[in-house]
Design a protein around this motif. Sequence first.
Motif, PDB file in Angstrom:
ATOM      1  N   ASN A 265       0.808  -1.224   0.000  1.00 23.44           N
ATOM      2  CA  ASN A 265       0.000   0.000   0.000  1.00 23.44           C
ATOM      3  C   ASN A 265       0.842   1.275   0.000  1.00 23.44           C
ATOM      4  O   ASN A 265       0.554   2.229   0.726  1.00 23.44           O
ATOM      5  CB  ASN A 265      -0.954   0.018   1.190  1.00 23.44           C
ATOM      6  N   GLY A 266       1.908   1.284  -0.758  1.00 22.29           N
ATOM      7  CA  GLY A 266       2.725   2.491  -0.884  1.00 22.29           C
ATOM      8  C   GLY A 266       3.673   2.766   0.254  1.00 22.29           C
ATOM      9  O   GLY A 266       4.284   3.828   0.315  1.00 22.29           O
ATOM     10  N   THR A 267       3.813   1.837   1.193  1.00 17.91           N
ATOM     11  CA  THR A 267       4.774   1.986   2.279  1.00 17.91           C
ATOM     12  C   THR A 267       5.699   0.769   2.301  1.00 17.91           C
ATOM     13  O   THR A 267       5.399  -0.260   1.709  1.00 17.91           O
ATOM     14  CB  THR A 267       4.092   2.121   3.655  1.00 17.91           C
ATOM     15  N   ALA A 268       6.809   0.919   2.998  1.00 17.01           N
ATOM     16  CA  ALA A 268       7.776  -0.170   3.092  1.00 17.01           C
ATOM     17  C   ALA A 268       8.022  -0.520   4.548  1.00 17.01           C
ATOM     18  O   ALA A 268       8.100   0.355   5.414  1.00 17.01           O
ATOM     19  CB  ALA A 268       9.091   0.226   2.426  1.00 17.01           C
ATOM     20  N   ARG A 269       8.132  -1.784   4.817  1.00 16.32           N
ATOM     21  CA  ARG A 269       8.580  -2.292   6.111  1.00 16.32           C
ATOM     22  C   ARG A 269       9.972  -2.846   5.860  1.00 16.32           C
ATOM     23  O   ARG A 269      10.165  -3.704   4.995  1.00 16.32           O
ATOM     24  CB  ARG A 269       7.681  -3.416   6.622  1.00 16.32           C
TER      25      ARG A 269
ATOM     26  N   ARG B 185      16.413   8.163   4.139  1.00 14.17           N
ATOM     27  CA  ARG B 185      17.014   7.937   2.811  1.00 14.17           C
ATOM     28  C   ARG B 185      16.068   7.201   1.874  1.00 14.17           C
ATOM     29  O   ARG B 185      16.037   7.502   0.683  1.00 14.17           O
ATOM     30  CB  ARG B 185      18.328   7.182   2.948  1.00 14.17           C
ATOM     31  N   VAL B 186      15.299   6.253   2.374  1.00 15.66           N
ATOM     32  CA  VAL B 186      14.345   5.555   1.504  1.00 15.66           C
ATOM     33  C   VAL B 186      13.289   6.540   1.026  1.00 15.66           C
ATOM     34  O   VAL B 186      12.923   6.556  -0.152  1.00 15.66           O
ATOM     35  CB  VAL B 186      13.711   4.341   2.213  1.00 15.66           C
ATOM     36  N   LYS B 187      12.816   7.396   1.912  1.00 13.70           N
ATOM     37  CA  LYS B 187      11.836   8.413   1.526  1.00 13.70           C
ATOM     38  C   LYS B 187      12.441   9.357   0.489  1.00 13.70           C
ATOM     39  O   LYS B 187      11.817   9.684  -0.526  1.00 13.70           O
ATOM     40  CB  LYS B 187      11.365   9.182   2.758  1.00 13.70           C
ATOM     41  N   GLN B 188      13.670   9.783   0.730  1.00 16.96           N
ATOM     42  CA  GLN B 188      14.338  10.738  -0.142  1.00 16.96           C
ATOM     43  C   GLN B 188      14.649  10.144  -1.520  1.00 16.96           C
ATOM     44  O   GLN B 188      14.407  10.784  -2.539  1.00 16.96           O
ATOM     45  CB  GLN B 188      15.629  11.204   0.524  1.00 16.96           C
TER      46      GLN B 188
ATOM     47  N   ASP C 206       7.293   5.995   2.004  1.00 16.40           N
ATOM     48  CA  ASP C 206       7.295   6.134   3.454  1.00 16.40           C
ATOM     49  C   ASP C 206       7.694   4.813   4.097  1.00 16.40           C
ATOM     50  O   ASP C 206       7.326   3.735   3.626  1.00 16.40           O
ATOM     51  CB  ASP C 206       5.905   6.538   3.957  1.00 16.40           C
ATOM     52  N   VAL C 207       8.439   4.922   5.185  1.00 15.15           N
ATOM     53  CA  VAL C 207       8.886   3.736   5.926  1.00 15.15           C
ATOM     54  C   VAL C 207       8.452   3.906   7.380  1.00 15.15           C
ATOM     55  O   VAL C 207       9.188   4.444   8.198  1.00 15.15           O
ATOM     56  CB  VAL C 207      10.421   3.557   5.832  1.00 15.15           C
ATOM     57  N   PRO C 208       7.241   3.441   7.708  1.00 16.89           N
ATOM     58  CA  PRO C 208       6.761   3.602   9.074  1.00 16.89           C
ATOM     59  C   PRO C 208       7.435   2.653  10.066  1.00 16.89           C
ATOM     60  O   PRO C 208       7.361   2.870  11.276  1.00 16.89           O
ATOM     61  CB  PRO C 208       5.267   3.302   8.969  1.00 16.89           C
TER      62      PRO C 208
END
Length: 107
Positions: free
Chosen positions: A43-47, A74-77, A82-84
């Motif tokens: 869903n557009g985010t990473a774990r 850095r992942v966001k950039q 997004d990495v919650p």
Amino acid sequence: MFERVVAKVAVQAAREALRSGSAARKVPSGPAHWPRASAKLRNGTARVRVLVELGYPSDIGAQCAAVRRQVASRVKQLAGIDVPEVAVGVERLHSEQLDGERSGRVR
């Protein structure tokens, strides 16, 4: 495929975070001692899960927090994701005294 890209960015970010600070010189250099990472996208985010080797004695909690912050940033950039959640596992601790005497697991 994209999960591998996120994992590679996470490895580089973890290396960046661990290179700074006084504990950086306590971990042997070289690719065999680099962090390892895996990522799951949903869903557009990473774990992200990162395994690191740290110097001992050091502030392990602060180093893990620095890795979490740097990986998420850095992942966001670089990937725009997004990495919650960044789970950091300590795979091995390196002691300057013990590394010179023997290798392997200390019991």
